[in-house]
Each structure stands twice: as structure tokens, then as C-alpha cells.
Write a protein that holds these residues in place. Structure first.
Motif, PDB file in Angstrom:
ATOM      1  N   ASN A 248      16.055 -20.151  24.864  1.00 55.22           N
ATOM      2  CA  ASN A 248      15.081 -19.320  24.176  1.00 55.22           C
ATOM      3  C   ASN A 248      15.188 -19.512  22.668  1.00 55.22           C
ATOM      4  OD1 ASN A 248      17.068 -17.621  23.098  1.00 55.22           O
ATOM      5  ND2 ASN A 248      17.140 -16.447  24.999  1.00 55.22           N
ATOM      6  N   LEU A 249      14.233 -18.937  21.973  1.00 54.23           N
ATOM      7  CA  LEU A 249      14.102 -19.189  20.539  1.00 54.23           C
ATOM      8  C   LEU A 249      15.354 -18.800  19.760  1.00 54.23           C
ATOM      9  CD1 LEU A 249      11.941 -20.236  18.583  1.00 54.23           C
ATOM     10  CD2 LEU A 249      11.391 -17.856  18.092  1.00 54.23           C
ATOM     11  N   ALA A 250      15.902 -17.625  20.089  1.00 55.58           N
ATOM     12  CA  ALA A 250      17.078 -17.138  19.356  1.00 55.58           C
ATOM     13  C   ALA A 250      18.239 -18.122  19.494  1.00 55.58           C
ATOM     14  CB  ALA A 250      17.480 -15.765  19.873  1.00 55.58           C
ATOM     15  N   GLN A 251      18.409 -18.636  20.723  1.00 57.71           N
ATOM     16  CA  GLN A 251      19.492 -19.606  20.936  1.00 57.71           C
ATOM     17  C   GLN A 251      19.255 -20.883  20.147  1.00 57.71           C
ATOM     18  OE1 GLN A 251      19.382 -19.535  25.222  1.00 57.71           O
ATOM     19  NE2 GLN A 251      21.600 -19.455  25.298  1.00 57.71           N
ATOM     20  N   LEU A 252      17.986 -21.314  20.116  1.00 59.69           N
ATOM     21  CA  LEU A 252      17.657 -22.523  19.369  1.00 59.69           C
ATOM     22  C   LEU A 252      17.984 -22.357  17.895  1.00 59.69           C
ATOM     23  CD1 LEU A 252      14.270 -23.904  20.747  1.00 59.69           C
ATOM     24  CD2 LEU A 252      16.497 -25.029  20.751  1.00 59.69           C
ATOM     25  N   ILE A 253      17.702 -21.165  17.371  1.00 59.73           N
ATOM     26  CA  ILE A 253      17.923 -20.932  15.945  1.00 59.73           C
ATOM     27  C   ILE A 253      19.415 -20.766  15.634  1.00 59.73           C
ATOM     28  CG2 ILE A 253      17.542 -19.278  14.063  1.00 59.73           C
ATOM     29  CD1 ILE A 253      14.731 -18.876  15.159  1.00 59.73           C
ATOM     30  N   LEU A 254      20.083 -19.955  16.463  1.00 60.78           N
ATOM     31  CA  LEU A 254      21.490 -19.655  16.187  1.00 60.78           C
ATOM     32  C   LEU A 254      22.408 -20.820  16.515  1.00 60.78           C
ATOM     33  CD1 LEU A 254      21.950 -15.982  17.385  1.00 60.78           C
ATOM     34  CD2 LEU A 254      22.312 -16.888  15.088  1.00 60.78           C
ATOM     35  N   GLY A 255      22.074 -21.593  17.536  1.00 57.82           N
ATOM     36  CA  GLY A 255      22.975 -22.635  18.013  1.00 57.82           C
ATOM     37  C   GLY A 255      23.963 -22.036  19.001  1.00 57.82           C
ATOM     38  N   ASP A 256      24.717 -22.917  19.698  1.00 59.26           N
ATOM     39  CA  ASP A 256      25.605 -22.435  20.759  1.00 59.26           C
ATOM     40  C   ASP A 256      26.928 -21.880  20.257  1.00 59.26           C
ATOM     41  OD1 ASP A 256      23.945 -22.964  22.824  1.00 59.26           O
ATOM     42  OD2 ASP A 256      24.649 -25.021  23.104  1.00 59.26           O
ATOM     43  N   TRP A 257      27.421 -22.433  19.177  1.00 60.28           N
ATOM     44  CA  TRP A 257      28.734 -22.069  18.632  1.00 60.28           C
ATOM     45  C   TRP A 257      29.851 -22.198  19.660  1.00 60.28           C
ATOM     46  CZ3 TRP A 257      29.765 -22.359  13.709  1.00 60.28           C
ATOM     47  CH2 TRP A 257      28.687 -22.285  12.829  1.00 60.28           C
ATOM     48  N   ASN A 258      29.786 -23.255  20.479  1.00 59.35           N
ATOM     49  CA  ASN A 258      30.959 -23.612  21.269  1.00 59.35           C
ATOM     50  C   ASN A 258      31.838 -24.529  20.412  1.00 59.35           C
ATOM     51  OD1 ASN A 258      29.655 -26.054  21.251  1.00 59.35           O
ATOM     52  ND2 ASN A 258      28.876 -25.875  23.346  1.00 59.35           N
ATOM     53  N   THR A 259      32.922 -25.043  21.002  1.00 53.61           N
ATOM     54  CA  THR A 259      33.843 -25.834  20.184  1.00 53.61           C
ATOM     55  C   THR A 259      33.165 -27.044  19.559  1.00 53.61           C
ATOM     56  OG1 THR A 259      35.534 -25.161  21.750  1.00 53.61           O
ATOM     57  CG2 THR A 259      36.135 -26.852  20.186  1.00 53.61           C
ATOM     58  N   LYS A 260      32.280 -27.678  20.312  1.00 54.68           N
ATOM     59  CA  LYS A 260      31.593 -28.867  19.772  1.00 54.68           C
ATOM     60  C   LYS A 260      30.768 -28.509  18.542  1.00 54.68           C
ATOM     61  CE  LYS A 260      31.268 -32.485  23.152  1.00 54.68           C
ATOM     62  NZ  LYS A 260      31.804 -31.891  24.396  1.00 54.68           N
ATOM     63  N   THR A 261      30.104 -27.350  18.584  1.00 51.45           N
ATOM     64  CA  THR A 261      29.316 -26.932  17.422  1.00 51.45           C
ATOM     65  C   THR A 261      30.226 -26.707  16.221  1.00 51.45           C
ATOM     66  OG1 THR A 261      27.864 -25.804  18.959  1.00 51.45           O
ATOM     67  CG2 THR A 261      27.563 -25.316  16.638  1.00 51.45           C
ATOM     68  N   VAL A 262      31.353 -26.016  16.450  1.00 51.13           N
ATOM     69  CA  VAL A 262      32.288 -25.747  15.349  1.00 51.13           C
ATOM     70  C   VAL A 262      32.720 -27.068  14.707  1.00 51.13           C
ATOM     71  CG1 VAL A 262      34.558 -24.833  14.752  1.00 51.13           C
ATOM     72  CG2 VAL A 262      33.119 -23.600  16.364  1.00 51.13           C
TER      73      VAL A 262
ATOM     74  N   LEU B 103      15.549 -27.326  11.085  1.00 52.10           N
ATOM     75  CA  LEU B 103      14.704 -26.717  12.120  1.00 52.10           C
ATOM     76  C   LEU B 103      14.237 -27.699  13.194  1.00 52.10           C
ATOM     77  CD1 LEU B 103      12.485 -24.326   9.945  1.00 52.10           C
ATOM     78  CD2 LEU B 103      13.971 -23.621  11.819  1.00 52.10           C
ATOM     79  N   LEU B 104      14.658 -28.945  13.131  1.00 55.42           N
ATOM     80  CA  LEU B 104      14.094 -29.990  14.003  1.00 55.42           C
ATOM     81  C   LEU B 104      13.958 -29.615  15.475  1.00 55.42           C
ATOM     82  CD1 LEU B 104      15.374 -31.724  11.488  1.00 55.42           C
ATOM     83  CD2 LEU B 104      14.752 -33.614  12.995  1.00 55.42           C
ATOM     84  N   PRO B 105      14.993 -29.017  16.092  1.00 59.52           N
ATOM     85  CA  PRO B 105      14.857 -28.731  17.524  1.00 59.52           C
ATOM     86  C   PRO B 105      13.689 -27.781  17.814  1.00 59.52           C
ATOM     87  CG  PRO B 105      17.120 -28.424  16.820  1.00 59.52           C
ATOM     88  CD  PRO B 105      16.310 -28.623  15.594  1.00 59.52           C
ATOM     89  N   LEU B 106      13.311 -26.968  16.817  1.00 67.01           N
ATOM     90  CA  LEU B 106      12.238 -26.001  17.068  1.00 67.01           C
ATOM     91  C   LEU B 106      10.874 -26.637  17.193  1.00 67.01           C
ATOM     92  CD1 LEU B 106      14.503 -23.965  16.157  1.00 67.01           C
ATOM     93  CD2 LEU B 106      12.583 -22.505  15.526  1.00 67.01           C
TER      94      LEU B 106
END
Lengths: 281, 563, 192
Positions: free
Chosen positions: C5-19, C101-104
Motif C-alpha cells: 500500500n501507499l504508506a509502505q511504499l513511502i515509508l519503506g520496509d526498514w528491515n535489515t537490508k533497508t538499514v 519517489l520513483l517506486p510511486l
């Protein structure tokens, strides 16, 4: 490779020995104090305090003086521009008068503008001194631990410490990629090429640098996962020692500075609103 | 003795989500408590995948489809979290730079403790204990950039030793170590095993791991286990080469001399083998006359009295040597000894403080980096650091476009370079579609197109298994043979130095301490010690049979190049 | 995989890979800020650092891009030692969000999806983001923190914004095409 100004391992002096949280608190409140005030009576004492702190840190003076000079003149250029565009720029901030100190044909320097520009320079240099003292007193690990201590999510704090860990590796890759491209005949830093060509040539460094840097993500993430990173909602820091007596004192000072700053803003800027800075005249 | 199963794979298969076929096929494997197991296999054989199943990266980090079952210390990996597994399994990754995630040694060792929110007061003695075990407790405040590869690996090990993990996994622990540090690593792993832990080592450098005893060897090939048993039987079966693996040098020598392994009871430790019965055969293996193939008539490069420092501490002192056209040289020595800096000086990436480098009589100080680059080509260790174009042919073209050449001349040179490197049929492919070894070829082709006299390669085979190692090195050797290109290899790999070079320059602490044929260098204990090198098993074999070492090693090399 | 969903797309996952990805992004940002400028005049540097949040955004989403950009900037200040100038760090963060914003709008560099349409949107968003970050946010903070002459403050900030737009379009678009091309699956390759 260029040396970092920040130290990676803690230094030996009193201020170095404060905990990361204390240092970040002091930095945060003093920066806030600097930014909210436009008053020589507040700025000058802090500037002197920072100078004392800086001396106590026993820094490499060559670097400190070079940085100070650079920042000083960069901002001075700004001030001259302000003055050239509007010789009366000081009037909005000081008293609504124009007392000419010196006049050069069509241009003139008023007492009000001179005072304003002087205080602005002092404010910028105080802000710089607060930052520099902080940079020279802290290590990246303490910085991360301090941010966590102030309530930032630890994943964000990891971004800071992990980034520092890989900066030298990436800087090294950058140099190597650049050199190998030069050996293959790519001209760099040459003035004879036009701007667009130079920009385009930069892409040749960026592409391998970005690809090889982001290729590391998988391995590093695995290394973190395998040692239980992200297991709990909280975490502790090896680099963050338990607060000492000095830490308690300095944390109290930081809070006091913050309270003072808010009181100042409340009493001077919001009600009754005072938009003009203090002047000796 | 009662054996308690600790890791059990049963009818186990795994397919990565991104792939069409299974990487592990129908694995049956039981590893018992307290065992020391070596898993060997080519790249792509599935050995790393197997390790990822044991430490929980599969299925937690790498998604895919599991069939059958795998239990580790009683936990089913399909359901166990990576955290609960990490209390039982400690993993030392191949890439010690990636595993060192903190800014100093103490912090890195404490990392797992920090994540479990253990109080700092408790953390400090635990860190001390772990670093004591690996001999790194005097380095707690050191930053990673000042540590050698071997030291970083010890830190990685200390970082997973907490809470008495019962299983330790080592993923290619020798990949980036110099010979001596590699030997120390194997000894340390052995000591850790003695503390009643189960140890699993994944490596393809079999001979180096054999430095200490191994309970069991598992050979993997194309996703399956093709051998599971003791080391002696494996070696005697003489099957390693079928699976793209290198057999120990001394066994290779026995093979060349046509001495059957059945002559010996146990072939796993050369120091305990009795060669008295086969001495004669081994002696006759050394021919009376050895031909020297190197033509040292044309001096290409003369290095005189070079001194160099990045800041105040000298990196190179008083270096003299010459290179002849058509030679193959090795620069050896431990990390930081100055060998890479020497290569950078030759390429004019950095300039000497004192002394001269003459290329066919011209001092390179009058030439630009670009001009030197046309005559001395430098191929970096990681091909991904060099490749800037999308298509293979464009990458090879890249350097030529920066020269003043006509389009036809460029096309001709690109064609030639692609053909020489066996890339012509793939010239229109994207670089991203080919393997690591082929990318290495592309970077070599891109430099070759400039028609250089000398090619310098930094660790050309680092991290490669024997099949890829041979592929890359045989290809380079052919360039030397057919096109007379002079080669300088910067390497830790003594096998490479023995098999593919005519002469080695040994650097130690910024000095050139030896300039001789590699077999002579490896017969000199003094130099071996100073430069962190290691005697090869060929040396022991020659000594055990009372044969002069140098000619023995040389005839081995000749046998190999004929084979 | 289910649609985020949009909120996830904007915030990102913030799992270890994101960090790790954000940290590597911040490190690259810092390195390019300190080492990798293109000299225009003696004192003006065209930094290529601004391209990094684009990549971080493409891989992990706009908020991770913002964090990488903000902390990359702070880290550059720590290495360089020239002090913290939060008016600029905040502006950079805002811009990082926009260029990330590319993924959006459907670009997916990992899967090789980046078309001319995406490039046009990217260019527009880059201009818009710069206008907001350096035409509004940074100069307002500069005035709030330090005061100053209005025209000069806006002019200086906008010059920074304009050079960003130059780098983002002239370098960023080819870079995104190159990365997407590299990640596009290469099928039907025939030896000739």
C-alpha cells in the motif's frame, strides 16, 4: 586519502570522556541557543566558552585554523554581498535609523548595518565553533549511541555508525576506479574540457562505484542478521559508558540552557514581540 | 561412543525464488555433535546454500521453496527464526570486511550482545573473554582499516563465540588470507573445535585445510552430495579432479610420477608418509637437463633506487629490479608490504619520491598516466570496479575511443582483443549476463586492446575455485606464450606463483627482500618467515626423498604444463 | 508478492537490508560530497552526491532516501569539519524525499523498469523538489536561523537548487537508464 576531521577513536581529554548522550545533548541545546539568539550578550560568552573547550581538546591547530579561516571568509563574502545589494540591510534588524560611519561615493556604511553584519558574522562563527567542538569531541559510535539515548529509533542510529564504517572503503574504491579510468585515457580535472563533458565523464566513475557499493548490501545485511540485529525493540551500546558525575552535571547544564532558550524566546520574541536586536547605541 | 545427531538433512531440496531449478537436490546428511566436517565443491555446487540452511539465512533472508526437512539442534529450519538459530550456530562469513560492521574491534565483538540489549557492565568481560580466545584482546580500540585479513577474521570469530554456540560455520575462511595467516586460521579453528564444538568448514583449498585433522569430508557437485566419508579414502580414490577440485600438490606429484596411492596406508599427512619405497621413482621423475624457456634478451623495465611514502612513514625503500620482455613475474608478500604500491608506481598512479622507472629506456616521469597506461596495463582485482559500459564490445572499445585513432583502427583492435580473449561470439551481450570469470576476461580484453607491453593483475584468481582458477590462468598464460605479453601478478597464492610465474619479487616491510625463481624462494626459510609465506608440500616431498628441492619443483611445473 | 500500500511504499520496509542500504547510501553521499565534485569555478562545486538518494529511493522508497540524504549530509559535515548547516541539511533531506519517489510512479530499477515516461516524471519531480527544497525550505530556514538579505539568500539557495537540477537530469537520467538496463533480465542471448 584525506584525513577525517572527526576522530574514530576517543581522545584523552576531559570532554572526550563525557558520554555520547551528554555530548549530543550539549551540542543540540547550544546550537539551539545560538540559532535563536541574535544578541551579542548571549553569543560572545558562548563563543569564548567554545574557544576554551576547543583548547582543552588539544586539537590539530593547523586543521582548526584552516577550517576557521575558510568558514570566516566564505561568510564574509556573503556579508559584503548583502551590503552591496542593500546598504540599509541593518535597519530592519537594529534601530530604524541611518548613522553614516563612512561613505564612498554612492555607497555608504551605516552604524546600524555595520553592527548587524558584525553580529551575524559572530553568530555564524559561534555556530561553527559549537559544531567544530562537538565534531572534535565525539566519535561516530558515540554519536550513534547518543542519538539513540535521545530517543531516535536504533535503526536510524545504525545508519550513522554503519555509514562511517564503510566510508573509507568506499573512498578507496572511488580513488581506484578513478585511477583505472585515467589509465584508460579518460581525462579528468582538465580545464580544457567543457562542463557537460566533465559531468558525463563523472558518470563513468559513478556507475561502477554505485554498483559495487550497493552489491555489498546483501553480505552486510546477512552479517547483521546472523548476530541478532533487529531482535529486540531496544539495544545497548558498547561505546556508551554509564553516566559519570560529570555527565550528570553537563546534562543538567544542557537542560538549563534549553529552558533558558525557551524562556528567552517566550519573553523576547513572542510576547511582547521584540524584532530588533540589542545594540550598544 | 554414543553419537548425538545435531544437524539432520532428510530428503532435503531447496530452490531459490529467483531460479528455475533446485540448487540443493535431495540431500541426506547427518552431522553429529563434536564433529569437524569439511564441505568442498566447486562454485555453484551448492555448498554455500547448504551453509545458509544451517544458519537460518535460508529461508529467513533468501526466499525459496523447501522440500523435505532440515533440523538444526532440534529446530526445524522452516519455522525457526534466524535469532533462535544464532544462539546455536555461529557463522564466520567469507567476506571479513562485510562481517566487520562496527568501528573498532571491541564494538564489533560486542555487536551481538548489543542487539540483545545486554548491559554494558556485563558486556565488557564477555568481550574480553571472547577476544582472549582468539588472541585479539590487545586490539580492542583498533579500527578495521589497520587490521590484516587474518586479524579481521579472528574478530569475526570472537564476535560469534558468545553464549557458547555449539555449531561454528566457516564459509571459505582462507579466501583472502596470505599463506601463513591461512595456516594460523586453520590452527585456531582446530583449537576452537577442541573446546567440544561442532565445526563445519566450507572451502575449496583442500590442501590448506588438511593442515589440521578433519573428521569427515563432504564433496558437493551440482547440488548433490557425491561423497561423504573420511579424507584418506577420498584422496586415495583420486576423484577430486572430476569435481573441479584441486588435489594436494604432493599427490599431484605422485600422480605425475605414476606412483599409485595404494603404496601408502594414509595419504592425508605428508609428514607421516613413508617414501622409502618410491624414492627411486621420484628421483627419476627429475630429468637431467631442464630447459629454460625464458628469453631474457630484452630489458623492458628498469626500476632504480625507488623510495616512496604516502605520508611520513616510508612504504617503499631502495627498490631495484628489472623486467624482461615476455617474463611472468609474481609480486608476493603480506598485506601492506608494499607490493600494491610498487604496482601503482609502475602505472604512474603515484609518483616516486626518489629513483627512476625506465620503460624501454624512457623515464616514465615524463609521461602522463594515460601514456603509461597504453604500455603498462593494470587489471584490478574486482572486475566490477573497472566495467563502465553495458555491452561487452563497448567496454573493450572504451579506452580506444580516448585515443587518436580512426574508426577502422578501433574496430580492428576491438575485434582482435575480443577474439584473443574468446569473447567474440558474445560481443553483443550485456556485461551483466556473464560470469565473474568472463568479466575478468572482459577487463583483460579492454586493456589488451591498447596493445600494452606489460599487464599487471591484482589477485587475478582471488575467491575462485580450481576450475575457474585454471580457466583464468591458462588463458593468461596463453597470452604470454602466443603474444609475448609480459605479466606481473600481485598474489598471495603460492600455487599461482609456482605454476604460472618465472620469477617472484618478495616484498616485506617496504623492502625487496628477494628476487628469484619461486622454487628458490620457497626453499629459503628466512624469506618464507619474513614474508608470511609457507613451504609447499612439494618441498617436504623433495626433502623426504632426498631430492634437491629446486629442480624437483621445476620438473613438477613442467609436468603440469604438459598435462 | 502482494501489492504494497501507499504508506509502505513511502515509508519503506526498514528491515535489515533497508538499514544497510540507507547506510551505504549515506556513506556514498558523504564520499561524493567530500571527494567527488566537479569544479565549475574555483569555489563552486557541482556535487554528484545528489544522485545517491535517487538510487536509494529507487531501491527502498522516498523516506529511506530522505534519511540517507540527511545523514549523508551530516556525515559529510563531520568528516569535513566545516560545521553543521542545518538549513542546507534539511533542504537536502526534502529534496532526497522527492527524488526518491520513483517506486510511486512505477519505475523499478531492480527489475529493469525505467522508461522515457518515467524519465520525464523524474525530471519534473526533480525540478519541483528543488524548487520547494531550495526555493522555499532552505532559504526560509536560513532567514530564520541567521537572518540576512532576502534577495541574496534566495539567490544563493536557488543556485544550489539549479545545479542540483543540472546534475539530476544530465547525469541522473542516463544513470537510471544504465542501471535499469543492467538489471533487466537478458534472455535469448545467442552466440554469434
Amino acid at each position: 586519502m584525506k584525513q577525517f576531521v572527526i576522530n574514530v577513536t576517543p581522545g584523552p581529554t576531559f570532554l572526550h570522556h563525557l558520554s555520547g548522550k551528554t555530548k549530543v545533548m550539549l551540542f543540540g541545546t547550544f546550537i539551539f541557543y545560538t540559532l535563536m539568539s541574535f544578541d551579542v550578550r548571549l553569543l560572545l560568552p558562548l563563543f569564548i566558552l567554545c574557544l576554551v573547550a576547543l583548547i582543552s581538546l588539544k586539537p590539530n591547530w593547523k586543521v582548526v585554523i584552516a577550517l576557521f579561516t575558510f568558514i570566516f571568509f566564505m561568510n564574509l563574502i556573503n556579508l559584503v554581498l548583502f551590503w552591496l545589494v542593500d546598504p540599509d540591510v541593518g535597519q530592519y534588524y537594529t534601530t530604524d535609523t541611518r548613522t553614516i560611519l563612512l561613505s564612498l561615493g554612492n555607497f555608504f556604511l551605516s552604524r546600524e548595518t555595520f553592527w548587524y553584519l558584525l553580529i551575524r558574522q559572530l553568530k555564524l562563527m559561534t555556530s561553527f565553533m559549537v559544531s567544530l567542538t562537538f565534531i572534535l569531541a565525539i566519535t561516530p559510535s558515540e554519536f550513534a549511541a547518543g542519538l539513540y539515548g535521545l530517543g531516535l529509533p536504533y535503526k536510524v542510529c545504525t545508519v550513522v555508525s554503519l555509514a562511517f564504517r564503510y566510508i573509507p572503503d568506499i573512498a578507496n574504491d572511488y580513488e581506484n576506479i578513478k585511477i583505472s579510468l585515467q589509465a584508460r585515457g579518460l581525462e579528468m580535472d582538465k580545464r580544457k574540457l567543457n562542463l557537460f563533458k566533465r559531468l558525463k565523464d563523472n558518470l563513468f566513475i559513478l556507475l561502477p562505484l554505485i554498483i559495487s557499493s550497493f552489491d555489498r548490501i546483501g553480505n552486510i545485511a546477512n552479517a547483521l542478521d546472523l548476530r541478532a540485529y533487529g531482535l529486540l525493540k531496544k539495544r545497548t551500546y558498547y561505546a556508551e559508558h554509564e553516566p559519570t558525575k560529570a555527565d550528570h552535571v553537563f546534562r543538567f547544564i544542557a537542560i538549563a540552557v534549553l529552558v533558558f532558550s525557551f524562556a528567552w524566546i517566550g519573553s523576547r520574541m513572542i510576547w511582547p514581540p521584540v524584532t530588533q536586536m540589542w545594540t550598544p547605541f | 561412543m554414543h553419537k548425538e545427531p545435531l544437524i539432520v538433512f532428510d530428503h532435503f531440496s531447496f530452490r531459490y525464488a529467483s531460479q528455475q531449478v533446485e540448487t540443493l537436490k535431495n540431500i541426506h546428511l547427518t552431522i553429529y555433535k563434536g564433529e569437524k566436517v569439511l564441505i568442498i565443491g566447486q562454485s555453484g555446487s551448492g555448498k554455500s546454500t547448504l551453509v545458509h540452511c544451517i544458519n537460518g539465512l535460508i529461508p529467513n533472508s533468501f526466499k525459496g521453496e523447501i522440500r523435505g526437512s532440515c533440523t538444526v539442534a532440534g529446530m526445524d529450519i522452516s519455522h525457526a527464526s534466524i535469532f533462535s538459530l544464532s544462539k546455536q550456530v555461529g557463522t564466520v562469513l567469507q567476506d571479513s570486511d562485510a562481517q566487520f560492521v562496527a568501528l573498532c574491534v571491541g564494538e564489533d565483538v560486542a555487536f551481538a550482545l548489543e542487539n540483545q540489549a545486554i548491559e554494558r557492565k556485563e558486556m565488557i568481560p564477555l568481550v574480553k573473554k571472547a577476544t582472549d580466545k582468539v588472541g585479539m584482546s590487545d586490539f580492542l580500540m583498533q579500527v578495521p582499516y589497520t587490521l590484516s585479513g587474518g586479524q579481521k577474521q579472528k574478530v569475526s570469530l570472537a564476535g560469534v563465540l558468545h553464549e557458547n554456540v555449539s555449531i561454528l560455520l566457516f564459509d571459505e575462511p582462507l579466501a583472502s588470507l596470505d599463506p601463513f595467516s591461512g595456516m594460523q586460521a586453520i590452527e585456531l579453528i582446530d583449537a576452537i573445535h577442541q573446546e567440544d564444538r561442532t565445526v563445519i568448514i566450507v572451502e575449496h583449498r583442500l590442501e590448506d585445510v588438511m593442515h589440521r585433522e578433519i573428521d569427515r569430508v563432504i564433496v558437493m557437485h551440482e547440488g548433490e552430495i557425491v561423497y561423504d566419508g573420511d579424507l584418506n579414502a577420498l584422496l586415495k580414490a583420486n576423484i577430486l579432479i572430476h569435481y573441479g577440485l584441486r588435489e594436494p600438490l604432493y599427490l599431484q606429484a605422485l600422480n605425475y610420477a605414476k606412483i599409485p596411492f595404494s603404496t601408502f596406508e594414509d595419504v592425508t599427512d605428508i609428514k607421516r608418509m613413508n617414501f622409502s619405497a618410491v624414492q627411486g621413482e621420484l628421483k627419476s621423475f627429475v630429468p637431467k637437463q631442464l630447459h629454460k624457456r625464458i628469453d631474457r634478451s630484452e630489458v623492458l623495465l628498469t626500476v632504480k633506487d625507488i623510495h616512496f611514502a604516502y605520508d611520513v612513514k616510508p612504504v617503499l625503500k631502495d627498490i631495484h629490479f628489472t623486467v624482461h620482455r615476455g617474463e611472468r613475474l609474481a609480486f608476493v608478500g603480506k598485506n601492506g608490504a608494499g607490493k600494491s604500491t610498487m604496482a601503482k608506481l609502475l602505472c604512474a598512479f603515484v609518483r616516486p619520491e626518489k629513483g627512476s622507472i625506465e620503460l624501454s629506456g624512457t623515464d616514465i616521469k615524463v609521461l602522463t598516466i594515460k601514456e603509461v597506461g597504453q604500455r603498462i596495463g593494470y587489471v584490478m582485482q574486482n572486475p566490477n570496479h573497472m566495467i563502465v559500459k553495458h555491452l561487452i564490445k563497448d567496454e573493450v572499445r572504451f579506452a580506444l575511443e580516448n585515443q587518436s585513432l580512426t574508426n577502422e583502427q578501433i574496430d580492428d583492435r576491438v575485434e582482435d582483443a575480443l577474439k584473443i580473449c574468446g569473447l567474440h561470439s558474445m560481443r553483443n551481450w550485456p556485461v551483466s549476463a556473464v560470469s565473474y570469470g568472463q568479466r575478468k576476461r572482459i577487463t583483460v580484453a579492454a586493456i589488451l586492446a591498447l596493445n600494452p607491453d606489460i599487464l599487471i593483475l591484482d589477485e587475478p584468481t582471488a575467491g575462485q575455485d580450481y576450475a575457474h582458477y585454471s580457466e583464468i590462468m591458462d588463458f593468461l598464460d596463453q597470452l604470454n606464450n602466443d603474444h609475448g605479453i609480459t605479466f606481473i601478478f600481485i598474489t598471495h597464492d603460492m600455487h599461482l606463483a609456482i605454476e604460472y610465474t618465472d620469477r617472484a619479487l618478495v616484498f616485506a616491510d617496504g623492502e625487496l627482500i628477494a628476487d628469484d625463481e619461486i622454487q628458490a624462494i620457497l626453499s629459503n626459510p628466512d624469506i618464507i618467515e619474513k614474508a608470511n609465506l609457507k613451504q609447499t608440500s612439494l618441498y617436504y616431498l623433495a626433502q623426504a626423498c632426498g631430492i634437491a628441492v629446486e629442480p624437483f619443483i621445476r620438473s613438477f611445473i613442467e609436468q603440469r604444463s604438459q598435462a | 508478492m502482494q501489492k504494497k500500500n501507499l504508506a509502505q511504499l513511502i515509508l519503506g520496509d526498514w528491515n535489515t537490508k533497508t538499514v544497510v542500504g540507507v547506510a551505504i547510501g549515506a556513506a556514498l553521499f558523504g564520499v561524493l560530497m567530500v571527494y567527488g565534485g566537479v569544479k565549475v569555478f574555483t569555489n563552486t562545486n557541482l556535487t554528484t552526491a545528489m544522485l545517491i538518494p535517487v538510487i536509494v529511493g529507487a531501491l527502498f522508497g522516498p523516506v529511506p532516501a530522505l534519511v540517507a540524504c540527511f545523514f549523508g549530509n551530516v556525515i559529510a559535515d563531520l568528516i569535513g569539519g566545516w560545521g553543521f548547516w542545518f538549513d542546507w541539511s534539511i533542504g537536502n533531506g526534502v529534496l532526497g524525499f522527492f527524488v526518491g519517489l520513483l517506486p510511486l510512479y512505477g519505475a523499478d530499477i531492480n527489475k529493469g523498469v525505467f522508461t522515457v515516461k518515467h524519465a520525464v516524471i523524474f525530471a519534473l519531480v526533480a525540478i519541483l523538489g528543488n524548487a520547494l527544497a531550495f526555493g522555499v525550505v532552505t532559504p526560509l530556514f536560513t532567514l530564520l536561523f541567521f537572518g540576512g538579505e532576502l534577495n541574496i539568500t534566495f539567490l544563493q539557495s536557488l543556485t544550489g537548487g539549479a545545479s542540483n537540477v543540472l546534475v539530476l537530469t544530465v547525469l541522473g537520467i542516463p544513470l537510471l537508464f544504465a542501471l535499469a538496463k543492467r538489471n533487466a533480465s537478458s534472455q535469448n542471448l545467442v552466440k554469434e
